[in-house]
Design a protein around this motif. Structure first.
Motif, short mmCIF file in Angstrom:
data_model
loop_
_atom_site.label_atom_id
_atom_site.label_comp_id
_atom_site.label_asym_id
_atom_site.label_seq_id
_atom_site.Cartn_x
_atom_site.Cartn_y
_atom_site.Cartn_z
N LEU A 29 0.83 -1.20 0.00
CA LEU A 29 0.00 0.00 0.00
C LEU A 29 0.87 1.25 0.00
CD1 LEU A 29 -2.72 1.46 0.23
CD2 LEU A 29 -2.55 1.17 2.71
N ARG A 30 1.91 1.26 0.81
CA ARG A 30 2.81 2.42 0.86
C ARG A 30 3.40 2.71 -0.52
NH1 ARG A 30 5.45 5.25 4.67
NH2 ARG A 30 4.54 3.97 6.32
N ALA A 31 3.83 1.66 -1.22
CA ALA A 31 4.40 1.83 -2.55
C ALA A 31 3.35 2.36 -3.53
CB ALA A 31 4.98 0.51 -3.05
N GLU A 32 2.12 1.86 -3.42
CA GLU A 32 1.04 2.30 -4.31
C GLU A 32 0.72 3.78 -4.10
OE1 GLU A 32 -1.87 1.87 -7.28
OE2 GLU A 32 -0.43 0.37 -6.61
N LEU A 33 0.62 4.19 -2.84
CA LEU A 33 0.27 5.59 -2.55
C LEU A 33 1.38 6.55 -2.90
CD1 LEU A 33 -1.53 5.24 0.92
CD2 LEU A 33 -2.49 5.08 -1.39
N ALA A 34 2.60 6.03 -3.02
CA ALA A 34 3.74 6.89 -3.35
C ALA A 34 3.88 7.15 -4.85
CB ALA A 34 5.03 6.27 -2.82
N LYS A 35 3.15 6.44 -5.68
CA LYS A 35 3.28 6.63 -7.13
C LYS A 35 2.79 8.02 -7.54
CE LYS A 35 2.78 1.73 -8.25
NZ LYS A 35 1.95 0.70 -8.95
N PRO B 217 3.27 9.09 1.09
CA PRO B 217 4.09 8.59 2.21
C PRO B 217 5.53 9.03 2.09
CG PRO B 217 3.57 6.82 0.70
CD PRO B 217 2.75 7.98 0.27
N LYS B 218 6.19 9.16 3.23
CA LYS B 218 7.61 9.48 3.26
C LYS B 218 8.41 8.20 3.52
CE LYS B 218 6.66 14.04 5.22
NZ LYS B 218 6.90 14.96 6.37
N GLY B 219 9.70 8.31 3.37
CA GLY B 219 10.53 7.16 3.66
C GLY B 219 11.03 6.47 2.41
#
Length: 360
Positions: free
Chosen positions: A119-125, A352-354
């Motif tokens: 999910l984090r990777a998806e929201l970062a796109k 997201p950050k990171g």
């Protein structure tokens, strides 16, 4: 947990474990296992044990374009559901794993521990566009194994961090464990929760949803969520004719008393393999009215066991459907439900950050 609770927890919803007719799947049991399941080795059949298999999908967001569903994306942290609800429309999906939509669906589960990472990777796109994410659309995100795996909570952490709106549907009071995340999100207009309560009769509820929390525990969860300022719905879904339909007015009164402000109902749906499972369940638990129940369901569904058509599939049709709607809306007016509808805020989202975010 008392002895009575332990007895309840050993029950299952489906009475059969047939393979899918649509997929012509092979039998998965070895001969010895089959004999044990039939009770031909030790006498009484042993309890069906729950197993969990780790699944590592490549993506976690499921998308749909259904015109009668109020969301276009969802997350399902688990496949299969130990609650064992006999009417669950998700049961047929287990056939894709060469497993039965019957007992396998509620005992041979799959968990996705990398859900939050995906999910984090998806929201970062860069191309991601915000809209509320639904949890609990296929199987329950707060079913018993969430107590150990805590995948749903990890997903909530990501959504809270990014101010992403979400809507949860569950029939478990375990959701109150996450009020510490959900209440601050709700204060920003980012979260709603829907509890499913189908019957107030403990015996009926235990038969329909054998491993779900009792109705009183779910209503207590509604009260806690509402007291925390979280917009809380209650779903009377499904309504089963001649088994639970007489409870509509009483259910709505209790829902309002608990503090919920919104409710909806759906007549029982029996897609694909759910229909024969439901019929077998009726023959076992309600043989005195099995024919009557199915006759009313067919009248609601245009003469079929199930109506798959958009719009009518959620509402039903004919005199029975209209009577249910009139009773439901009259009771909601009497108790002050559904006077408004909270809107989730899509404007607060921040990627997201990171490390995952910095990849894009």
């Amino acid at each position: 947990m008392g002895k009575g609770d332990t007895a309840k927890r050993t029950q299952r919803g489906a009475t059969i474990n047939a393979t899918s007719r649509r997929f012509a799947l092979p039998q998965a049991m070895a001969d010895g296992d089959w004999l044990d399941m039939q009770g031909l080795v030790d006498g009484a059949p042993p309890p069906v044990k729950t197993s969990v298999t780790v699944e590592n999908p490549r993506t976690i967001l499921s998308r749909n374009s259904s015109p009668d569903v109020p969301f276009d994306r969802s997350i399902n942290p688990y496949r299969g559901c130990e609650h064992g609800c006999i009417y669950c429309f998700a049961r047929p999906t287990h056939a894709y794993h060469d497993l039965s939509p019957g007992l396998d669906f509620e005992s041979r589960l799959f968990a996705k521990p990398n859900a939050a990472e995906l999910l984090r990777a998806e929201l970062a796109k860069p191309g991601y566009r915000v809209a509320p994410i639904a949890l609990g659309t296929n199987t329950d995100p707060y079913q018993p194994i969430e107590g150990e795996w805590r995948i749903t909570r990890a997903v909530l952490d990501v959504l809270a961090e990014t101010n992403h709106p979400l809507a949860i549907t569950t029939k478990s009071d375990r959701v109150v464990r996450d009020i510490d995340i959900l209440a601050p999100m709700a204060a920003k207009g980012l979260a709603t929760v829907c509890l499913s309560v189908t019957s107030l009769d403990p015996k009926v509820a235990r038969t329909i949803e054998p491993r779900a929390p009792t109705p009183e525990r779910r209503l207590a969860a509604v009260a806690k969520l509402a007291a925390a300022g979280i917009p809380t719905y209650v779903s009377i879904a499904p309504v089963i004719p001649a088994i639970t339909d007489h409870e509509i007015e009483h259910l709505i009164a209790r829902i309002a008393e608990a503090g919920a402000r919104h409710a909806f109902f759906i007549p029982v749906r029996l897609p694909h393999e759910v229909a024969p499972l439901f019929r077998a369940w009726l023959d076992t638990h309600f043989p005195d009215r099995a024919g009557k129940v199915m006759a009313i369901i067919r009248s609601l569904r245009g003469g079929r066991d199930n109506d798959p058509d958009f719009f009518t599939r959620m509402k039903g049709q004919g005199p029975w459907a209209e009577l249910l709607r009139v009773r439901f809306h009259r009771a909601c007016r009497l108790h002050g439900l559904n006077l408004d509808r909270p809107q989730l805020d899509n404007t607060r989202f921040r990627p997201p950050k990171g490390p995952q975010g910095e990849l894009f």
